[in-house]
Design an enzyme around this catalytic site. Structure first.
Site, PDB file in Angstrom:
ATOM      1  N   SER A 105       0.888  -1.174   0.085  1.00  0.00           N
ATOM      2  CA  SER A 105      -0.027   0.284  -0.001  1.00  0.00           C
ATOM      3  C   SER A 105       0.954   1.171  -0.057  1.00  0.00           C
ATOM      4  O   SER A 105       0.449   2.218  -0.754  1.00  0.00           O
ATOM      5  CB  SER A 105      -0.768   0.110   1.417  1.00  0.00           C
ATOM      6  OG  SER A 105      -1.483  -1.311   1.389  1.00  0.00           O
ATOM      7  N   ASP A 127       1.876  -7.771  10.028  1.00  0.00           N
ATOM      8  CA  ASP A 127       3.106  -8.467  10.029  1.00  0.00           C
ATOM      9  C   ASP A 127       4.361  -7.562  10.645  1.00  0.00           C
ATOM     10  O   ASP A 127       5.237  -8.179  10.748  1.00  0.00           O
ATOM     11  CB  ASP A 127       3.533  -8.506   8.448  1.00  0.00           C
ATOM     12  CG  ASP A 127       2.581  -9.571   7.945  1.00  0.00           C
ATOM     13  OD1 ASP A 127       1.785 -10.198   8.406  1.00  0.00           O
ATOM     14  OD2 ASP A 127       2.890  -9.909   6.511  1.00  0.00           O
ATOM     15  N   GLY A 185       5.661 -18.702  25.505  1.00  0.00           N
ATOM     16  CA  GLY A 185       6.197 -19.712  25.994  1.00  0.00           C
ATOM     17  C   GLY A 185       6.476 -20.932  25.208  1.00  0.00           C
ATOM     18  O   GLY A 185       6.472 -22.161  25.663  1.00  0.00           O
ATOM     19  N   ARG A 247       0.469 -32.571  16.450  1.00  0.00           N
ATOM     20  CA  ARG A 247      -0.602 -32.264  15.356  1.00  0.00           C
ATOM     21  C   ARG A 247      -0.391 -30.656  15.120  1.00  0.00           C
ATOM     22  O   ARG A 247       0.652 -30.042  15.523  1.00  0.00           O
ATOM     23  CB  ARG A 247      -2.038 -31.935  16.763  1.00  0.00           C
ATOM     24  CG  ARG A 247      -2.666 -33.092  17.215  1.00  0.00           C
ATOM     25  CD  ARG A 247      -3.413 -33.800  15.850  1.00  0.00           C
ATOM     26  NE  ARG A 247      -4.427 -34.699  16.523  1.00  0.00           N
ATOM     27  CZ  ARG A 247      -3.824 -36.308  16.550  1.00  0.00           C
ATOM     28  NH1 ARG A 247      -2.456 -36.421  16.339  1.00  0.00           N
ATOM     29  NH2 ARG A 247      -4.563 -37.158  17.135  1.00  0.00           N
ATOM     30  N   HIS A 253      -6.306 -16.341   8.962  1.00  0.00           N
ATOM     31  CA  HIS A 253      -6.941 -15.044   8.996  1.00  0.00           C
ATOM     32  C   HIS A 253      -7.708 -14.720  10.263  1.00  0.00           C
ATOM     33  O   HIS A 253      -7.939 -13.794  10.545  1.00  0.00           O
ATOM     34  CB  HIS A 253      -7.841 -14.996   7.788  1.00  0.00           C
ATOM     35  CG  HIS A 253      -7.195 -14.794   6.375  1.00  0.00           C
ATOM     36  ND1 HIS A 253      -6.626 -15.972   5.896  1.00  0.00           N
ATOM     37  CD2 HIS A 253      -6.754 -13.845   5.784  1.00  0.00           C
ATOM     38  CE1 HIS A 253      -6.151 -15.432   4.593  1.00  0.00           C
ATOM     39  NE2 HIS A 253      -6.116 -14.222   4.639  1.00  0.00           N
TER      40      HIS A 253
END
Ligand code: F6P
Length: 323
Positions: A105, A127, A185, A247, A253
């Site tokens: 942008s 970000d 942590g 897992r 998002h």
């Protein structure tokens, strides 16, 4: 009387609405006419420009996303696209534009300002990879969303004696991942800035298991060489070495959609107001951000040619603390 427009562009970020509200109301307080542009540069090219009054930006400060809508707009990267945008701004007699967004942008904002149009950018991306602001709008909320997820994953991980790979956003930047790892942590972290061999992570997980930990968390930035999927695939054949069952959770998002916390509401407000004040002072072609705790303006030319660096000392700290 000035006629000023504001748009939001690129990935939405919690706190953008606070910035829009502050841009608009600061301008209205000066007796200016304020305008919104729908859907970022795409809406600018299409001429989706409309007036914004004080009531139009009421009740939005606590809402995530952006009331203006946002978009990624490849057409604006072309000269033709930019000329179309410029002619829409002229047609609506807009005298200056505030662009709320991240790297892409602000590159667009810089391009417009090179064409002679007055633009001020507002630093906003979850970000936190934008030069010219130590912290950008949306980061704090996105980080808190990630932490809430990590805390919850630890609970179920402990019940089942499992390790979780948690993927957080960050296409080219590991800021969110590193901060989430430290504040959450975590036992290991993978970021794009410093490649980590999955074997190192395997060892870290095994050590955690042998040390009697009930769970382990590995935070992975989506832009890391091995993202969560890559790591899960790699570990498929090494699972017995880890101790833990494994897992994977990709937050994606979910991190962008949160309601802004106090920090992002305040940052959005301060930066939005500052952008309008810069225009009132006759300044443009710059980005407003937060540098060393102060609101500061950086030339857009500098913003687009510099890369923000991540403090890799914090990666070492994350490792030290994962005992
Ligand atoms: O806005 C930044 C960001 O959330 C990155 O972390 C992520 O890689 C990208 O946007 C996702 O973009 P999109 O919403 O267009 O899929």
């Amino acid at each position: 009387m000035k006629r000023i427009a504001v748009l939001t562009s690129g990935g939405d970020a919690p706190g953008m609405n606070a910035a829009i509200r502050a841009v608009v109301r600061t301008g209205l307080a000066k007796g200016w006419c304020m305008f919104g542009v729908r859907h970022g540069y795409a809406g600018l090219i299409a001429g989706e420009i409309f007036t914004l009054g004080a009531r139009d930006v009421g009740g939005i400060i606590q809402q995530g996303g952006t009331m203006l809508g946002s978009a990624r707009c490849p057409e604006f990267e072309t000269v033709e696209g930019r000329m179309k945008a410029l002619s829409q701004l002229c047609r609506h007699e807009i005298e200056a534009l505030v662009v709320i967004g991240g790297n892409g942008s602000q590159a667009g904002a810089h391009a417009l300002s090179l064409l002679g149009f007055p633009v001020v950018g507002v630093a906003s991306t979850i970000d936190n990879d934008l030069y010219g602001s130590d912290v950008t709008i949306g980061v704090d909320t996105a980080l808190n969303v990630s932490l809430e997820a990590i805390d919850r994953l630890k609970v179920t991980a402990s019940s089942h004696h499992r390790a979780f790979l948690v993927e957080v956003m960050g296409r080219t930047c590991g800021y969110l991942a590193l901060m989430a790892a430290i504040a959450g942590g975590a036992d290991a972290v993978m970021i794009p800035e410093k490649e980590t061999d999955p074997e190192v992570v395997a060892t870290e997980l095994r050590v955690a298991y042998d040390n009697g930990k009930a769970h382990a968390i590995v935070v992975v930035a989506e832009g890391a060489r091995y993202n969560a999927e890559g790591m899960a695939l790699y570990f498929q054949t090494h699972r017995e070495r880890l101790g833990f069952e494994l897992r994977m959770t990709r937050l994606g998002h979910v991190q962008r959609g949160g309601a802004p916390g106090s920090f992002d509401r305040l940052l959005g407000t301060l930066l939005g107001a500052a952008a309008t004040e810069r225009l009132a002072d006759g300044k443009h072609g710059e980005l407003v951000g937060l540098l060393k705790g102060e609101i500061a303006a950086t030339p857009l030319a500098e913003v687009v040619t510099n890369r923000k660096t991540l403090d890799l000392g914090l990666l070492k700290l994350a490792r030290t603390l994962a005992q």
